[in-house]
Design an enzyme around this catalytic site. Structure first.
Site, PDB file in Angstrom:
ATOM      1  N   LYS A   8       0.834  -1.096   0.021  1.00 19.57           N
ATOM      2  CA  LYS A   8       0.178  -0.281  -0.268  1.00 19.57           C
ATOM      3  C   LYS A   8       0.918   0.866  -0.056  1.00 19.57           C
ATOM      4  O   LYS A   8       1.857   1.137   0.579  1.00 19.57           O
ATOM      5  CB  LYS A   8      -0.941   0.414   1.729  1.00 19.57           C
ATOM      6  N   GLU A 188       4.984   8.489   0.804  1.00 22.88           N
ATOM      7  CA  GLU A 188       4.658   8.041  -0.795  1.00 22.88           C
ATOM      8  C   GLU A 188       6.879   7.279  -0.458  1.00 22.88           C
ATOM      9  O   GLU A 188       7.449   7.600   0.146  1.00 22.88           O
ATOM     10  CB  GLU A 188       5.688   8.976  -1.380  1.00 22.88           C
ATOM     11  N   ASN A 189       6.598   5.426  -1.440  1.00 24.01           N
ATOM     12  CA  ASN A 189       7.912   4.907  -2.061  1.00 24.01           C
ATOM     13  C   ASN A 189       8.442   4.493  -0.055  1.00 24.01           C
ATOM     14  O   ASN A 189       9.740   4.695  -0.727  1.00 24.01           O
ATOM     15  CB  ASN A 189       8.434   5.903  -2.385  1.00 24.01           C
ATOM     16  N   ARG A 190       7.789   4.519   0.498  1.00 26.27           N
ATOM     17  CA  ARG A 190       8.825   3.919   2.061  1.00 26.27           C
ATOM     18  C   ARG A 190       9.609   5.575   3.081  1.00 26.27           C
ATOM     19  O   ARG A 190       9.964   4.779   3.570  1.00 26.27           O
ATOM     20  CB  ARG A 190       9.135   2.973   1.805  1.00 26.27           C
ATOM     21  N   LEU A 191       9.648   6.660   1.814  1.00 27.86           N
ATOM     22  CA  LEU A 191      10.180   7.518   2.025  1.00 27.86           C
ATOM     23  C   LEU A 191       9.412   8.112   3.739  1.00 27.86           C
ATOM     24  O   LEU A 191       9.519   9.686   3.655  1.00 27.86           O
ATOM     25  CB  LEU A 191      10.554   8.465   1.278  1.00 27.86           C
TER      26      LEU A 191
END
Ligand SMILES: Cc1cc2nc3c(=O)[nH]c(=O)nc-3n(C[C@H](O)[C@H](O)[C@H](O)COP(=O)(O)O)c2cc1C
Length: 211
Positions: A8, A188-191
């Site tokens: 997700k 977003e993007n696990r950042l």
């Protein structure tokens, strides 16, 4: 269903140093009010991690029943596993996961018992059934059958019929005085954004951690 394929993206919000309150309790209050306002299922449910003196950890869910500058309060049986661990080692950790808001709050600190007066005041606000339940359960101990507990409840109901049910001496609150509080916002993007508050004299120091 393959757990590895569950994925997700977190896109709801960001968390910046400019937006947060310098006082983490005020910041917690803002997030908690949002979680309550978002109609989450039991937004006051939190995970409590305790450990034995030897460092063997255990976790379980409890309900947050209050918070202010001095700390975060929950109630429990003083003879169950978590309480025995806290008596031997008061260092513990709390965790709130508010998934719908893509948020997590982690708290580390020291637990101490509430005063008898504070525990009495909360106990007397509980429904009668919960008060009987507190007397009936020897938390964390084994029991032969559910019927044993139910029979105890019936006996207690007879004993206290028409009378006020006092707080059991083995039941009450703990307050976790925070030393570290981390606010996590999924990005977003696990950042993800992570801001951690650490005690610094009378105040708090805020630091950003890598996701
Ligand atoms: C949503 C939820 C809320 C709970 N709230 C409490 C609570 O406020 N106090 C409590 O002692 N146990 C609560 N429990 C039960 C604990 O998770 C746990 O089973 C119990 O306290 C025994 O833990 P222990 O053996 O480690 O002491 C709750 C469980 C759930 C799932």
């Amino acid at each position: 269903m393959d757990a590895a394929s569950l994925r997700k993206e977190y896109t709801r919000a960001g968390l910046s140093e400019d937006d947060v309150n310098p006082d983490p309790i005020v910041q917690f209050h803002e997030w908690f009010e949002m979680a309550v306002g978002a109609d989450l299922h039991e937004p006051n449910a939190m995970i409590v991690a305790t450990a034995t003196k030897e460092g063997r950890p255990s976790v379980r869910t409890v309900l947050l029943k209050g918070y202010e500058e001095r700390g975060f309060v929950f109630y429990t049986n003083y003879e169950g596993r978590k309480a025995r661990e806290l008596e031997a080692n008061p260092m513990c950790a709390l965790l709130f996961y508010w998934g719908e808001l893509e948020r997590q709050v982690r708290i580390e600190g020291r637990a101490s018992r509430l005063s008898a007066e504070e525990s009495d005041a909360y106990f007397l606000s509980r429904p009668r059934g919960s008060r009987i339940g507190a007397w009936a359960s020897q938390q964390s101990r084994s029991v032969e059958a559910r019927s044993v507990l139910e029979e105890r409840v019936r006996a207690l109901e007879r004993e206290y019929e028409g009378r006020e049910i006092p707080r059991p001496p083995f039941w009450g609150g703990y307050r976790v005085e925070p030393e570290v509080i981390e606010f996590w916002q999924g990005r977003e993007n696990r950042l993800h954004d992570r801001l951690v508050y650490r005690r610094d004299g009378e105040g708090w120091k805020i630091e950003r951690l890598q996701p």
